[in-house]
Every structure is written in C-alpha cells, then in structure tokens.
Write a protein that holds these residues in place. Structure first.
Motif, PDB file in Angstrom:
ATOM      1  N   ASN A  41     -10.752  14.866   9.323  1.00 15.63           N
ATOM      2  CA  ASN A  41     -10.271  13.634   9.913  1.00 15.63           C
ATOM      3  C   ASN A  41      -8.415  13.780  10.051  1.00 15.63           C
ATOM      4  OD1 ASN A  41     -12.385  12.224  10.090  1.00 15.63           O
ATOM      5  ND2 ASN A  41     -12.285  11.796   8.044  1.00 15.63           N
ATOM      6  N   GLU A  42      -8.063  15.006  10.435  1.00 17.33           N
ATOM      7  CA  GLU A  42      -6.652  15.392  10.528  1.00 17.33           C
ATOM      8  C   GLU A  42      -6.400  14.983  12.128  1.00 17.33           C
ATOM      9  OE1 GLU A  42      -5.523  18.882   7.341  1.00 17.33           O
ATOM     10  OE2 GLU A  42      -5.920  19.397   9.681  1.00 17.33           O
ATOM     11  N   ASP A  43      -5.207  14.406  12.351  1.00 16.81           N
ATOM     12  CA  ASP A  43      -4.588  14.095  13.781  1.00 16.81           C
ATOM     13  C   ASP A  43      -3.766  15.431  13.945  1.00 16.81           C
ATOM     14  OD1 ASP A  43      -3.684  13.145  15.722  1.00 16.81           O
ATOM     15  OD2 ASP A  43      -3.001  11.333  15.045  1.00 16.81           O
ATOM     16  N   ARG A  44      -4.485  16.301  14.513  1.00 18.36           N
ATOM     17  CA  ARG A  44      -3.826  17.786  14.876  1.00 18.36           C
ATOM     18  C   ARG A  44      -2.747  17.572  15.969  1.00 18.36           C
ATOM     19  NH1 ARG A  44      -8.322  21.756  12.790  1.00 18.36           N
ATOM     20  NH2 ARG A  44      -8.409  21.140  10.590  1.00 18.36           N
ATOM     21  N   LEU A  45      -1.555  18.170  15.624  1.00 17.48           N
ATOM     22  CA  LEU A  45      -0.738  18.371  16.908  1.00 17.48           C
ATOM     23  C   LEU A  45      -0.765  19.753  17.431  1.00 17.48           C
ATOM     24  CD1 LEU A  45       2.252  16.256  15.661  1.00 17.48           C
ATOM     25  CD2 LEU A  45       0.562  15.473  17.305  1.00 17.48           C
ATOM     26  N   TRP A  46      -0.997  20.679  16.543  1.00 21.22           N
ATOM     27  CA  TRP A  46      -1.330  22.091  16.867  1.00 21.22           C
ATOM     28  C   TRP A  46      -2.032  22.835  15.734  1.00 21.22           C
ATOM     29  CZ3 TRP A  46      -0.160  27.016  14.926  1.00 21.22           C
ATOM     30  CH2 TRP A  46      -0.112  27.902  15.854  1.00 21.22           C
ATOM     31  N   ALA A  47      -2.742  23.885  16.501  1.00 19.07           N
ATOM     32  CA  ALA A  47      -3.548  24.667  15.226  1.00 19.07           C
ATOM     33  C   ALA A  47      -3.632  25.976  15.564  1.00 19.07           C
ATOM     34  CB  ALA A  47      -4.983  24.127  15.211  1.00 19.07           C
ATOM     35  N   GLY A  48      -3.390  26.841  14.731  1.00 12.47           N
ATOM     36  CA  GLY A  48      -3.616  28.367  14.910  1.00 12.47           C
ATOM     37  C   GLY A  48      -4.166  28.991  13.860  1.00 12.47           C
ATOM     38  N   ASP A  49      -4.387  30.332  13.824  1.00 14.49           N
ATOM     39  CA  ASP A  49      -5.060  31.214  12.931  1.00 14.49           C
ATOM     40  C   ASP A  49      -4.726  30.619  11.642  1.00 14.49           C
ATOM     41  OD1 ASP A  49      -6.786  32.106  14.811  1.00 14.49           O
ATOM     42  OD2 ASP A  49      -5.650  33.628  15.145  1.00 14.49           O
ATOM     43  N   LEU A  50      -3.165  30.711  11.216  1.00 12.16           N
ATOM     44  CA  LEU A  50      -2.672  30.723   9.992  1.00 12.16           C
ATOM     45  C   LEU A  50      -2.419  29.518   9.446  1.00 12.16           C
ATOM     46  CD1 LEU A  50      -0.494  34.078  10.266  1.00 12.16           C
ATOM     47  CD2 LEU A  50      -2.644  33.562   9.199  1.00 12.16           C
ATOM     48  N   TYR A  51      -1.865  28.601  10.269  1.00 13.29           N
ATOM     49  CA  TYR A  51      -1.340  27.399   9.777  1.00 13.29           C
ATOM     50  C   TYR A  51      -1.755  26.368  10.964  1.00 13.29           C
ATOM     51  CZ  TYR A  51       2.651  28.547  13.089  1.00 13.29           C
ATOM     52  OH  TYR A  51       3.491  28.846  13.894  1.00 13.29           O
ATOM     53  N   ARG A  52      -1.420  24.829  10.722  1.00 16.40           N
ATOM     54  CA  ARG A  52      -1.723  23.759  11.656  1.00 16.40           C
ATOM     55  C   ARG A  52      -0.560  22.823  11.346  1.00 16.40           C
ATOM     56  NH1 ARG A  52      -5.256  23.514   7.364  1.00 16.40           N
ATOM     57  NH2 ARG A  52      -5.745  21.741   6.637  1.00 16.40           N
ATOM     58  N   VAL A  53      -0.351  21.930  12.490  1.00 12.53           N
ATOM     59  CA  VAL A  53       0.551  20.920  12.254  1.00 12.53           C
ATOM     60  C   VAL A  53      -0.187  19.405  12.731  1.00 12.53           C
ATOM     61  CG1 VAL A  53       2.720  19.903  13.273  1.00 12.53           C
ATOM     62  CG2 VAL A  53       2.434  22.391  13.121  1.00 12.53           C
ATOM     63  N   VAL A  54       0.060  18.556  11.770  1.00 16.32           N
ATOM     64  CA  VAL A  54      -0.711  17.395  11.576  1.00 16.32           C
ATOM     65  C   VAL A  54       0.277  16.219  11.561  1.00 16.32           C
ATOM     66  CG1 VAL A  54      -2.894  18.408  10.571  1.00 16.32           C
ATOM     67  CG2 VAL A  54      -1.201  17.094   9.337  1.00 16.32           C
ATOM     68  N   LEU A  55      -0.091  15.274  12.198  1.00 13.95           N
ATOM     69  CA  LEU A  55       0.652  13.824  12.281  1.00 13.95           C
ATOM     70  C   LEU A  55       0.121  12.950  11.133  1.00 13.95           C
ATOM     71  CD1 LEU A  55       2.676  12.230  13.577  1.00 13.95           C
ATOM     72  CD2 LEU A  55       0.897  11.390  15.016  1.00 13.95           C
ATOM     73  N   VAL A  56       0.945  12.569  10.259  1.00 10.46           N
ATOM     74  CA  VAL A  56       0.718  11.730   9.102  1.00 10.46           C
ATOM     75  C   VAL A  56       0.816  10.277   9.389  1.00 10.46           C
ATOM     76  CG1 VAL A  56       1.281  11.044   6.700  1.00 10.46           C
ATOM     77  CG2 VAL A  56       1.444  13.521   7.246  1.00 10.46           C
ATOM     78  N   HIS A  57      -0.228   9.495   9.222  1.00  8.49           N
ATOM     79  CA  HIS A  57      -0.045   8.201   9.573  1.00  8.49           C
ATOM     80  C   HIS A  57       0.294   7.111   8.089  1.00  8.49           C
ATOM     81  CE1 HIS A  57      -1.469   8.797  13.373  1.00  8.49           C
ATOM     82  NE2 HIS A  57      -2.286   9.806  12.742  1.00  8.49           N
ATOM     83  N   GLU A  58       1.445   7.392   8.170  1.00 10.85           N
ATOM     84  CA  GLU A  58       2.368   6.463   6.717  1.00 10.85           C
ATOM     85  C   GLU A  58       3.199   5.360   7.291  1.00 10.85           C
ATOM     86  OE1 GLU A  58       2.916   5.635   3.152  1.00 10.85           O
ATOM     87  OE2 GLU A  58       1.832   7.422   3.615  1.00 10.85           O
ATOM     88  N   THR A  59       2.378   4.241   7.206  1.00 11.86           N
ATOM     89  CA  THR A  59       3.013   2.954   7.728  1.00 11.86           C
ATOM     90  C   THR A  59       4.651   2.861   7.525  1.00 11.86           C
ATOM     91  OG1 THR A  59       1.045   1.794   7.777  1.00 11.86           O
ATOM     92  CG2 THR A  59       3.041   0.436   7.934  1.00 11.86           C
ATOM     93  N   GLY A  60       5.343   2.521   8.447  1.00 15.27           N
ATOM     94  CA  GLY A  60       6.838   2.439   8.213  1.00 15.27           C
ATOM     95  C   GLY A  60       7.711   3.730   8.343  1.00 15.27           C
ATOM     96  N   PHE A  61       6.870   5.004   8.306  1.00 16.66           N
ATOM     97  CA  PHE A  61       7.641   6.259   8.479  1.00 16.66           C
ATOM     98  C   PHE A  61       6.814   7.068   9.883  1.00 16.66           C
ATOM     99  CE2 PHE A  61       8.096   5.067   4.221  1.00 16.66           C
ATOM    100  CZ  PHE A  61       9.388   5.428   3.794  1.00 16.66           C
ATOM    101  N   GLU A  62       6.674   6.251  11.004  1.00 12.07           N
ATOM    102  CA  GLU A  62       6.159   6.913  12.081  1.00 12.07           C
ATOM    103  C   GLU A  62       6.760   8.127  12.544  1.00 12.07           C
ATOM    104  OE1 GLU A  62       6.168   3.678  11.619  1.00 12.07           O
ATOM    105  OE2 GLU A  62       4.127   3.368  11.597  1.00 12.07           O
ATOM    106  N   GLY A  63       5.901   9.054  12.752  1.00 10.60           N
ATOM    107  CA  GLY A  63       6.450  10.516  13.092  1.00 10.60           C
ATOM    108  C   GLY A  63       6.239  11.436  12.098  1.00 10.60           C
ATOM    109  N   TRP A  64       6.090  11.123  10.902  1.00  6.06           N
ATOM    110  CA  TRP A  64       5.836  11.840   9.842  1.00  6.06           C
ATOM    111  C   TRP A  64       4.790  12.952   9.894  1.00  6.06           C
ATOM    112  CZ3 TRP A  64       6.099   9.643   4.116  1.00  6.06           C
ATOM    113  CH2 TRP A  64       5.780  10.564   3.078  1.00  6.06           C
ATOM    114  N   ALA A  65       5.020  14.199   9.670  1.00  2.00           N
ATOM    115  CA  ALA A  65       4.081  15.168  10.034  1.00  2.00           C
ATOM    116  C   ALA A  65       4.247  16.362   9.225  1.00  2.00           C
ATOM    117  CB  ALA A  65       4.314  15.819  11.456  1.00  2.00           C
ATOM    118  N   ARG A  66       3.129  17.259   8.934  1.00  2.00           N
ATOM    119  CA  ARG A  66       3.152  18.379   8.138  1.00  2.00           C
ATOM    120  C   ARG A  66       2.732  19.589   8.598  1.00  2.00           C
ATOM    121  NH1 ARG A  66      -0.577  14.926   4.613  1.00  2.00           N
ATOM    122  NH2 ARG A  66       0.632  13.403   3.353  1.00  2.00           N
TER     123      ARG A  66
END
Length: 143
Positions: free
Chosen positions: A13-38
């Motif tokens: 259930n990740e909201d993926r912004l980008w995915a590759g073989d070694l890593y991925r970038v996901v959007l975190v849904h933390e209320t009040g901190f919109e745009g938080w990503a990992r």
C-alpha cells in the motif's frame, strides 16, 4: 526473518512516486506535513554504509533528486532530511518539506503539534513529482 516483519520490505500500500531495482521513492501521508516522502532501499540493510560505495552514491543521489523535486513543486521554507529507523532497521531516508505554518515548525516533526495546518498538496502533485523524478533517476518501473 526480520524481512517478513519489516513494513519497508513488504512495501504494501505504498504511494510510489518512483521505483527502481535498488530503491523506491514513496509519498508519506502524514497530516499536516504534506509532501513528506521517503527513499527506501529495496534490500534489507540497516545503514547506508552497509552498501557498496557505488550504491551509497546512488542512495544519496536519490535523496538529492527528491529534495530538488519537492523544492520545485512546493517551495518549502526548509527541507528536513533524516535517517532514523531504530525500531526496524531498514534503510530509508525521510525528506520532509517544512513550512512556517506546519504543526511543529520550527521544531522537529516528531514533537507534539503546536498548531493545526490546513495545507494541502496542489492538484497534480504526485504526477508532476513522478515526472521530475523520472527525469533525474530514469524511468520508473514496478517492483
């Protein structure tokens, strides 16, 4: 065994912004901190120094690409970058756009809220982020 219990290994259930073989970038849904990503490393490793030097560089480049994309899209007052993961040590780096009206600014995001924030992500944010990340990191693909 740790990999089975690790939410980052499962990646469900990740909201993926980008995915590759070694890593991925996901959007975190933390209320009040919109745009938080990992940026999450796909292999279960605890620290960035556990990776070979070329992969360390790739991980850092992904964090920098994410920061640039967030700054371009949201124009935050500050960006926080953190790698904590002490409970389940799986390499992931938080990239958090900070705004003067966010719940804890200028204090760390993990402190109790000082105010509420009505900030919302602009329409089309995720699609534009996907495009920006693909420009820098290459085409995204499903894991």
């Amino acid at each position: 065994m740790a990999e089975l219990a690790c939410a980052h290994c499962r990646g469900i259930n990740e909201d993926r912004l980008w995915a590759g073989d070694l890593y991925r970038v996901v959007l975190v849904h933390e209320t009040g901190f919109e745009g938080w990503a990992r940026v999450i490393w796909n292999e279960h490793v605890a620290e960035i120094t556990d990776l070979p030097a070329p992969q360390q560089s790739m991980a850092l480049q992904a964090v920098l690409a994410l920061e640039r994309a967030l700054r371009a899209e949201l124009a935050p007052d500050k960006i926080n970058i953190a790698s904590l993961a002490t409970g389940m040590p799986h390499l992931h780096v938080h990239v958090i756009p900070r705004f003067r009206d966010d719940p804890t600014f200028p204090e760390p995001v993990w402190l109790p809220a000082q105010r509420s924030s009505a900030r919302q992500l602009p329409d089309g944010f995720a699609d534009r982020m996907k495009s920006r990340l693909a420009e820098e990191l290459g085409p995204s693909h499903p894991l």
